[in-house]
Motif scaffolding. Structure first.
Motif, short mmCIF file in Angstrom:
data_model
loop_
_atom_site.label_atom_id
_atom_site.label_comp_id
_atom_site.label_asym_id
_atom_site.label_seq_id
_atom_site.Cartn_x
_atom_site.Cartn_y
_atom_site.Cartn_z
N UNK B 106 0.84 -1.20 0.00
CA UNK B 106 0.00 0.00 0.00
C UNK B 106 0.87 1.24 0.00
N UNK B 107 1.92 1.24 0.84
CA UNK B 107 2.78 2.43 0.90
C UNK B 107 3.53 2.62 -0.41
N UNK B 108 4.02 1.54 -0.99
CA UNK B 108 4.72 1.66 -2.28
C UNK B 108 3.77 2.18 -3.37
N UNK B 109 2.54 1.64 -3.39
CA UNK B 109 1.57 2.11 -4.39
C UNK B 109 1.31 3.60 -4.20
N UNK B 110 1.22 4.02 -2.93
CA UNK B 110 0.94 5.44 -2.66
C UNK B 110 2.10 6.30 -3.14
N UNK B 234 -6.48 13.91 1.19
CA UNK B 234 -6.51 12.81 2.16
C UNK B 234 -7.63 11.79 1.90
N UNK B 235 -8.86 12.25 1.58
CA UNK B 235 -9.90 11.25 1.29
C UNK B 235 -9.52 10.32 0.15
N UNK B 236 -8.84 10.88 -0.87
CA UNK B 236 -8.39 10.05 -1.99
C UNK B 236 -7.33 9.05 -1.55
N UNK B 237 -6.43 9.52 -0.68
CA UNK B 237 -5.37 8.63 -0.18
C UNK B 237 -5.99 7.47 0.59
N UNK B 238 -6.97 7.80 1.46
CA UNK B 238 -7.61 6.75 2.26
C UNK B 238 -8.35 5.77 1.35
N UNK B 239 -9.11 6.33 0.39
CA UNK B 239 -9.90 5.45 -0.49
C UNK B 239 -8.97 4.53 -1.28
N UNK B 240 -7.91 5.10 -1.85
CA UNK B 240 -6.98 4.30 -2.63
C UNK B 240 -6.30 3.23 -1.79
N UNK B 301 -10.95 1.07 11.66
CA UNK B 301 -10.33 2.27 11.09
C UNK B 301 -11.33 3.08 10.30
N UNK B 302 -12.15 2.40 9.48
CA UNK B 302 -13.11 3.13 8.65
C UNK B 302 -14.16 3.82 9.50
N UNK B 303 -14.61 3.15 10.57
CA UNK B 303 -15.60 3.77 11.46
C UNK B 303 -15.00 5.02 12.10
N UNK B 304 -13.73 4.89 12.56
CA UNK B 304 -13.10 6.04 13.20
C UNK B 304 -12.93 7.18 12.22
N UNK B 305 -12.55 6.82 10.99
CA UNK B 305 -12.34 7.84 9.97
C UNK B 305 -13.66 8.54 9.64
N UNK B 306 -14.75 7.76 9.56
CA UNK B 306 -16.06 8.35 9.27
C UNK B 306 -16.45 9.31 10.39
N UNK B 307 -16.19 8.93 11.63
CA UNK B 307 -16.52 9.77 12.78
C UNK B 307 -15.73 11.07 12.73
N UNK B 308 -14.43 10.92 12.41
CA UNK B 308 -13.53 12.07 12.33
C UNK B 308 -14.03 13.05 11.26
N UNK B 309 -14.43 12.51 10.10
CA UNK B 309 -14.96 13.35 9.03
C UNK B 309 -16.21 14.07 9.46
N UNK B 310 -17.07 13.30 10.15
CA UNK B 310 -18.35 13.83 10.58
C UNK B 310 -18.12 15.01 11.52
#
Lengths: 272, 313
Positions: B106-110, B234-240, B301-310
């Motif tokens: 994942x890090x190399x792809x990023x 950042x949203x693109x980085x997370x999604x990718x 992680x996704x739940x936490x990220x959604x909460x953070x966005x919210x």
């Protein structure tokens, strides 16, 4: 002066990055295609130009049959997955009073995070025991592969439809309702045209997912239901196969033609 | 009297339910959820059941969890399958290998994908569309064939070895296949488009004037990138990253084609346990532990990220 140098530097860096990046993406596929014209059973030793492997590919009934099976399963699975994906998209964005909404979101999105190997294993064990208990499915085959592919594609289509439905202005629908348009009419005249591009891309994604899937299909397949990835994998698992090179060239050709036609459709659309 | 009343209430409630369901087109709403419960959640429950069953010779190769015999109702369950997995470092190492493969790739792809996505998104409109088509083509080309392409390239008699020998770097072909570096290379190659496309989606919406504004206000390029461009993408980085990380965690095909025996991964272990050893309970227990070890962290992680966005909105 310094500015020009800086800009030149930037441009150079941009072209450099893009060249390296796209070479990395294309070099392996293009080599594969180049060697598909090699008249030698040993894939990497060049002997001369020929269409030999294409001829053999089109005489290989196992591959042709698998190709046909794959296309059939992929188009059926994409169609069912799209229908259900649209249903999920609607129920999650349009019904504000749906009870326990987070629960339904959980239901519809959990296949997205499930590794395909676990999905394949669980579906296979499920089919075996449901065969034991109620006698359905009577044997593993195209039907079981189809059911499994629909199951993992639905979630992907639902995500695409959902993001389109939640981003577009719901007031248009309400305005139409206020002006006395009947609900069916609203759907066909307003909602459907808006989400049509997402439906098409959802269908295409589900189609590719099914066409590409090896792991889930390997678990759930049975006699007479070898999909193309299964046959290709059995050929290249241990060694190389010149026929598979020819097959990749043909698939690349189809994909490139599809991409070019989409490009032109898009361009004419933008011009309009 | 009270009884009658409550019956009436139940009846009223029932009528309300029916009316609600009729209004909402019951089948339209619930068919897909029924489907998912039947073909996704029940199978998962089933492997949970099998994972706590006792192995046995025969078909199916496990003893029924519940049995009704002359002795009465009996539950035959065991945690030995789980104990077996967690007492053997072989299995634990395969989970860790899969996690580290997913992280590394994942890090190399990023790192590789970000500049590509950035420059594609910032190209002129007519070039951008051509580049985008060029990005989508590998995305559509069969995943298996793209892995196979690397198998051809990395062969002892393959093109990379030939070039290296020709240039005089090496005299004998070196073996580049069947090790975990080849696996990482294959994973990065096949999943790179999955990283680039969502990143592109966010970067293309990005207003170039913001970079100019930051430069005009005296920000160094590094700071412009870290404080302006990066947070906005950042949203693109997370999604990718999710699109790469999730499938790689359970990857079976790439290690099987390019990898060797130096590192074994979770997907291969389950496959062998089921198809080679035919030990259904252990394979199911591996799958269940896989869900807990590999999938739950992603969900959390996704739940936490959604909460953070919210919160930030």
């Amino acid at each position: 002066m310094q500015n020009t140098i800086l800009r030149m530097n930037k441009l150079f860096f941009k072209i450099f990055t893009l060249t390296i990046g796209f070479s990395f993406l294309y070099f392996p596929i293009l080599t594969l295609i180049a060697y598909s014209f090699n008249d030698n059973k040993r894939v990497m030793v060049w002997k001369g130009f020929s269409f030999r492997w294409y001829k053999e590919l089109f005489q290989n009934e196992q591959i042709l049959e698998a190709f046909y099976t794959s296309i059939k399963i992929a188009s059926l699975s994409a169609t069912f997955a799209t229908i259900m994906g649209v249903m999920i998209g609607f129920s999650l964005t349009r019904i504000s009073k749906i009870p326990a909404r987070p629960f339904f979101i959980f239901l519809s999105s959990s296949p997205l995070v499930m590794p395909e190997i676990i999905l394949g294993l669980s579906l296979l064990l499920f089919f075996i025991s449901s065969n034991h208990i109620i006698g359905f499915p009577s044997s593993k085959g195209q039907l079981t592969v189809l059911i499994s592919h629909i199951t993992f594609s639905v979630a992907f289509v639902a995500v695409i439809i959902q993001s389109r439905l939640s981003s577009y202005d719901k007031n248009i629908e309400e305005a139409a309702q206020d002006l006395g348009t009947i609900p069916n009419m609203i759907f066909w005249k307003i909602t459907a045209p808006v989400i049509l591009p997402s439906i098409i891309s959802g269908w295409l994604l589900a189609f590719t997912l099914s066409l590409d899937d090896l792991v889930v299909a390997s678990f759930t397949t049975g006699p007479g239901a070898n999909t193309l990835p299964i046959v290709v994998f059995s050929k290249v698992r241990l060694g190389l196969s010149p026929e598979v090179n020819a097959l990749s060239a043909i698939i690349m050709l189809i994909v490139v033609l599809a991409a070019i036609s989409i490009y032109f459709i898009n361009r004419s659309h933008i011009k309009k | 009297m009270i009884k009658l009343n409550s019956n009436l209430m139940i009846h009223q409630y029932f009528c309300l339910m029916i009316r609600y369901l009729k209004k909402q087109n019951f089948w339209f709403v619930f068919t897909p959820y029924f489907w998912l419960v039947l073909f996704f959640f029940i199978p998962l429950a089933l492997i949970f059941k099998i994972s706590i069953s006792v192995s046995e010779w025969g078909m199916p190769p496990y003893r029924d969890l519940f049995s009704l015999s002359e002795d009465g109702f009996k539950i035959d369950s065991t945690l030995s399958n789980y104990l077996f997995i967690f007492s053997d470092p072989f299995y634990i190492r395969s989970y860790l290998n899969s996690l580290s493969l997913a992280f590394t790739s994942t890090i190399l792809c990023l790192v590789i994908g970000y500049p590509i996505a950035f420059y594609v998104a910032k190209s002129q409109a007519n070039i951008r569309i051509i580049l985008l088509v060029l990005l989508i083509i590998p995305f559509w080309t069969s995943f298996l064939l793209r892995v196979y392409a690397w198998k051809v390239l990395l062969q002892g008699s393959g093109i990379i070895n030939s070039i290296l020998i020709h240039l005089g770097f090496i005299t004998e072909p070196i073996s580049m296949l069947h090790n975990h570096y080849a696996v990482i290379l294959g994973v990065v190659y096949t999943y790179l488009p999955f990283m680039i496309l969502p990143l592109y989606g966010y970067l293309v919406k990005f207003d170039l004037n913001l970079i100019d504004a930051a430069n005009d206000l005296g920000a160094k390029p590094v700071n412009t990138f870290l404080k302006v461009i990066l947070p906005l993408s950042l949203p693109g980085i997370i999604a990718g990253s999710m699109l790469v990380f999730i499938p790689v965690v359970g990857e079976f095909v790439i290690p099987e084609m390019l990898g060797g025996s130096d590192k074994l991964y979770f997907g291969k272990i389950i496959w062998d346990e089921f198809f080679v050893n035919r030990d259904w309970p252990v394979a199911s227990a591996l799958a269940m532990s896989g869900i807990v070890i590999l999938v739950f962290p992603i969900v959390i992680f996704q739940l936490m990220y959604a909460k953070y966005n919210f919160k930030n909105e």
